[in-house]
Scaffold this motif. Structure first.
Motif, PDB file in Angstrom:
ATOM      1  N   UNK A 104       8.827  41.215 -71.592  1.00 28.27           N
ATOM      2  CA  UNK A 104       9.727  40.315 -72.318  1.00 28.27           C
ATOM      3  C   UNK A 104       9.846  40.725 -73.795  1.00 28.27           C
ATOM      4  N   UNK A 105       8.731  41.127 -74.376  1.00 27.40           N
ATOM      5  CA  UNK A 105       8.762  41.556 -75.791  1.00 27.40           C
ATOM      6  C   UNK A 105       9.643  42.791 -75.966  1.00 27.40           C
ATOM      7  N   UNK A 106       9.548  43.718 -75.020  1.00 30.30           N
ATOM      8  CA  UNK A 106      10.384  44.924 -75.119  1.00 30.30           C
ATOM      9  C   UNK A 106      11.864  44.536 -74.985  1.00 30.30           C
ATOM     10  N   UNK A 107      12.185  43.613 -74.083  1.00 32.94           N
ATOM     11  CA  UNK A 107      13.588  43.191 -73.934  1.00 32.94           C
ATOM     12  C   UNK A 107      14.088  42.548 -75.239  1.00 32.94           C
ATOM     13  N   UNK A 108      13.266  41.710 -75.845  1.00 30.83           N
ATOM     14  CA  UNK A 108      13.683  41.072 -77.106  1.00 30.83           C
ATOM     15  C   UNK A 108      13.917  42.119 -78.191  1.00 30.83           C
ATOM     16  N   UNK A 154      15.303  45.150 -68.875  1.00 33.79           N
ATOM     17  CA  UNK A 154      15.686  43.814 -68.393  1.00 33.79           C
ATOM     18  C   UNK A 154      15.476  43.736 -66.877  1.00 33.79           C
ATOM     19  N   UNK A 155      15.851  44.793 -66.180  1.00 36.38           N
ATOM     20  CA  UNK A 155      15.641  44.840 -64.723  1.00 36.38           C
ATOM     21  C   UNK A 155      14.162  44.807 -64.366  1.00 36.38           C
ATOM     22  N   UNK A 156      13.373  45.584 -65.068  1.00 34.94           N
ATOM     23  CA  UNK A 156      11.925  45.591 -64.831  1.00 34.94           C
ATOM     24  C   UNK A 156      11.337  44.193 -65.029  1.00 34.94           C
ATOM     25  N   UNK A 157      11.754  43.525 -66.092  1.00 32.66           N
ATOM     26  CA  UNK A 157      11.185  42.209 -66.414  1.00 32.66           C
ATOM     27  C   UNK A 157      11.497  41.210 -65.305  1.00 32.66           C
ATOM     28  N   UNK A 158      12.750  41.218 -64.851  1.00 33.32           N
ATOM     29  CA  UNK A 158      13.146  40.301 -63.769  1.00 33.32           C
ATOM     30  C   UNK A 158      12.340  40.587 -62.494  1.00 33.32           C
ATOM     31  N   UNK A 159      12.260  41.836 -62.091  1.00 31.84           N
ATOM     32  CA  UNK A 159      11.593  42.166 -60.830  1.00 31.84           C
ATOM     33  C   UNK A 159      10.081  41.944 -60.897  1.00 31.84           C
ATOM     34  N   UNK A 171      11.186  47.304 -56.864  1.00 30.20           N
ATOM     35  CA  UNK A 171      10.506  48.079 -57.901  1.00 30.20           C
ATOM     36  C   UNK A 171      10.480  49.558 -57.539  1.00 30.20           C
ATOM     37  N   UNK A 172      10.898  50.455 -58.399  1.00 34.20           N
ATOM     38  CA  UNK A 172      11.598  50.221 -59.669  1.00 34.20           C
ATOM     39  C   UNK A 172      12.898  49.434 -59.462  1.00 34.20           C
ATOM     40  N   UNK A 173      13.356  48.739 -60.484  1.00 34.19           N
ATOM     41  CA  UNK A 173      14.511  47.852 -60.338  1.00 34.19           C
ATOM     42  C   UNK A 173      15.810  48.610 -60.069  1.00 34.19           C
ATOM     43  N   UNK A 174      16.802  47.906 -59.491  1.00 34.02           N
ATOM     44  CA  UNK A 174      18.098  48.538 -59.190  1.00 34.02           C
ATOM     45  C   UNK A 174      18.741  49.194 -60.427  1.00 34.02           C
TER      46      UNK A 174
END
Ligand SMILES: [Fe+2]
Ligand SMILES: [Fe+2]
Length: 197
Positions: A104-108, A154-159, A171-174
């Motif tokens: 989440x921190x990386x996405x922010x 963002x994909x990684x965080x969701x999955x 995983x890995x995300x789409x």
């Protein structure tokens, strides 16, 4: 174009890249998934290169990279807060929880990084002469990597969250598998996750 505002943006962009190096270094202490570790290791080295590109642009525009600006201070404060958030998670949470916090921190951080470069690209279209050329060259070098940083993480965080919630995750995300580089591509990749399970 407002030159002073453009310079303010560039100081924020420099601070964002410098903070990004610290954020990725800390996120790599939190990561559990081997593929994500590989991905973030690459993004860390790309972020170091972005810092170099911004510094080069400063030189071309005649800006002093050590000058403090109010906007830059805010960027630094947010960056330091993200590192602190990961430290809290490392100290108190499970390894899986710390990994989610890091994602989440990386996405922010990458949301701001992506916005900076999008705006630098817009300025490059409008700015004339040597300044315009310098902005366009920097943007051309960085843009695609920033798309990946934001959309893939963002994909990684969701999955990873879906996995933590006990549901089947991709995983890995789409976004990663489809090598997404645009917002519309990210939306399509997300939609296709059911078929990828
Ligand atoms: Fe960057
Ligand atoms: Fe980035």
């Amino acid at each position: 174009m407002e030159k002073e505002q453009l310079h303010g943006l560039l100081y924020q962009a420099l601070e964002t890249e410098q903070g990004g190096i610290k954020i990725y270094s800390k996120a790599l202490e939190c990561v559990q998934n081997e593929d994500l570790k590989e991905e973030w290791t690459e993004y860390l080295s790309q972020t170091r290169n972005h810092e170099r590109i911004v510094l080069e642009t400063f030189e071309k525009l005649g800006l002093d990279p050590v000058v403090e600006t109010p906007g830059r201070k805010v960027c630094r404060h947010i960056g330091q807060s993200l590192v602190k958030a990961m430290d809290m998670a490392l100290a108190e949470g499970t390894p899986e929880e710390a990994e989610l916090v890091a994602a989440e921190c990386v996405v922010l951080a990458e949301t701001k990084d992506h916005l900076n470069w999008e705006l630098i690209g817009e300025c490059g279209k409008k700015a004339k002469g040597d300044d315009g050329k310098a902005l366009r060259e920097a943007h051309e070098e960085v843009e695609e990597e920033e798309d990946e940083h934001l959309y893939h993480t963002t994909g990684w965080t969701r999955e990873l969250w879906i996995q933590a919630l006990g549901m089947p995750a991709v995983l890995p995300p789409p976004e990663e598998e489809k090598e997404v580089k645009t917002a519309i591509g990210a939306a399509r990749a997300k939609q296709s996750r059911k078929e990828m399970l």
